[in-house]
Design an enzyme around this catalytic site. Structure first.
Site, short mmCIF file in Angstrom:
data_model
loop_
_atom_site.label_atom_id
_atom_site.label_comp_id
_atom_site.label_asym_id
_atom_site.label_seq_id
_atom_site.Cartn_x
_atom_site.Cartn_y
_atom_site.Cartn_z
N GLY A 3 0.82 -1.21 0.00
CA GLY A 3 0.00 0.00 0.00
C GLY A 3 0.85 1.25 0.00
O GLY A 3 2.02 1.24 0.35
N VAL A 31 3.38 1.16 2.88
CA VAL A 31 3.14 -0.01 3.72
C VAL A 31 3.77 -1.23 3.05
O VAL A 31 3.53 -1.49 1.87
CB VAL A 31 1.63 -0.26 3.93
N ASP A 64 -11.54 9.86 10.85
CA ASP A 64 -11.44 9.48 9.43
C ASP A 64 -12.02 8.09 9.19
O ASP A 64 -11.41 7.24 8.53
CB ASP A 64 -9.98 9.53 8.98
#
Length: 340
Positions: free
Chosen positions: A10, A17, A132
């Site tokens: 990611g 990531v 979020d």
């Protein structure tokens, strides 16, 4: 450094990531496998350090991603900050929407929503706000378990902030966040309602025109009388749940604690429980008439259920089978099906 950076899984605006691999063949890493490492340059590592800070203070919760620690590394002449987290190989709830062709089945949505609400209740009761909540930040594990992740924007409840501070993703922002810069626990509940709608429809809760921009969206959320559309094909309980989340006045919006008792998720069966491996692999298994009755009207009219009581345990049924006047012949094969 007793680990090496593995495959990339990611990338965000300020962090990447990767999987964590043990260094050499020593398997000396202290982290469970698999583990993910979230990395950013030290100069842009504020959100990662904030995530570590918040996760440390939240403590253990089954519905929140686990943190295994952090460290610093020097790579290619740069200093990096690394945060070690649980790795979810099944992606996110956004990936699940795509996997299901744009709509997650409602029974699954109920289970996912229950887990998110439990996680939010833990976050809020410990004095924090996530800020979020969205499908991309809800991780899915191999066993179907889900966990809230990405606490980079999280904050302490009641923490003083700038009037014009903007936290979160615009499509999930609440009216009070847009109008007054309020980012408190009700804003997480609003975002949850948006996430449930997206699981149902596969689309954002706000229907955006092709040429619309963020500012026109902010006007619709904060200044307009328009409210997000509730999906028609959602159950009555589901519609009511979303309506309780998407109340414009944060003082009248339901809290995560209140939502735990909402019929939409109150008695939801855990869709992530492993399937039984044999006839007797049930924990405290009880079959009731209401649970066993077919759901279709045609079946209800055509079938007669002759149980003497409203509940019928597996143990009682076995006792009846072995104590009837005529012994049961377990050698009869007419009613048996061979399974390979």
């Amino acid at each position: 450094m007793d680990w090496i950076r593995g495959e990339s899984v990611g990338r965000g605006s300020f962090a990447t990531v990767n999987l964590v691999l043990p260094k050499g063949s020593s398997n000396s890493t202290l982290f469970p496998s698999p583990t993910a490492v979230k990395t950013s340059e030290v100069s842009t590592s504020y959100s990662l350090k904030n995530e570590r800070h918040v996760l440390d203070r939240l403590g253990s919760c089954q519905q929140i991603i686990r943190c295994f620690g952090d460290d610093y590394t020097f790579e290619n002449g740069e200093k990096y900050y690394n945060l070690f987290l649980e790795y979810a190989s099944a992606g996110t709830l956004a990936d699940q929407v795509k996997f299901h062709g744009g709509r997650i089945p409602e029974q699954n949505i109920r289970g996912y929503t229950r887990s998110i609400v439990e996680g939010l209740h833990h976050i809020h009761s410990n004095g924090f706000v996530h800020c979020d909540i969205k499908l991309q930040n809800i991780l899915v594990f191999d066993d179907g378990e889900i966990k809230i992740a990405d606490f980079g924007l999280a904050k302490k409840s009641g923490e003083e902030q700038s009037r014009f501070e903007c936290r979160g993703t615009p499509l999930f922002m609440s009216p009070e966040s847009v109008n007054h810069g309020e980012h408190e626990s009700p804003a997480d509940v609003w975002a949850l309602g948006c996430a449930v709608v997206e699981m149902v429809t596969g689309k954002p809760v706000w229907n955006l025109e092709k040429d619309s921009n963020m500012w026109s969206l902010m006007l619709r959320i904060g200044a307009g009388e328009e409210s997000p559309m509730i999906p028609e094909d959602l159950s009555k309980e589901g519609k009511d749940f979303v309506e309780k989340c998407l109340v414009k006045d944060p003082r009248k919006r339901w809290t995560a604690e209140m939502l735990l008792n909402h019929p939409f998720i109150e008695e939801v069966k855990n869709v992530n429980e492993p399937s039984p491996r044999n006839h007797f692999d049930f924990n405290d298994w009880v079959s009731s008439v209401s649970d066993s009755t077919p759901s279709s009207p045609e079946s209800e009219e055509s079938c007669q259920w002759n149980y003497d009581s409203c509940s019928f345990s597996g143990g009682n049924r076995l006792r009846q089978l072995v104590t009837v006047e005529v012994p049961v012949s377990w050698s009869e094969t007419d009613s048996w099906i061979s399974v390979r």
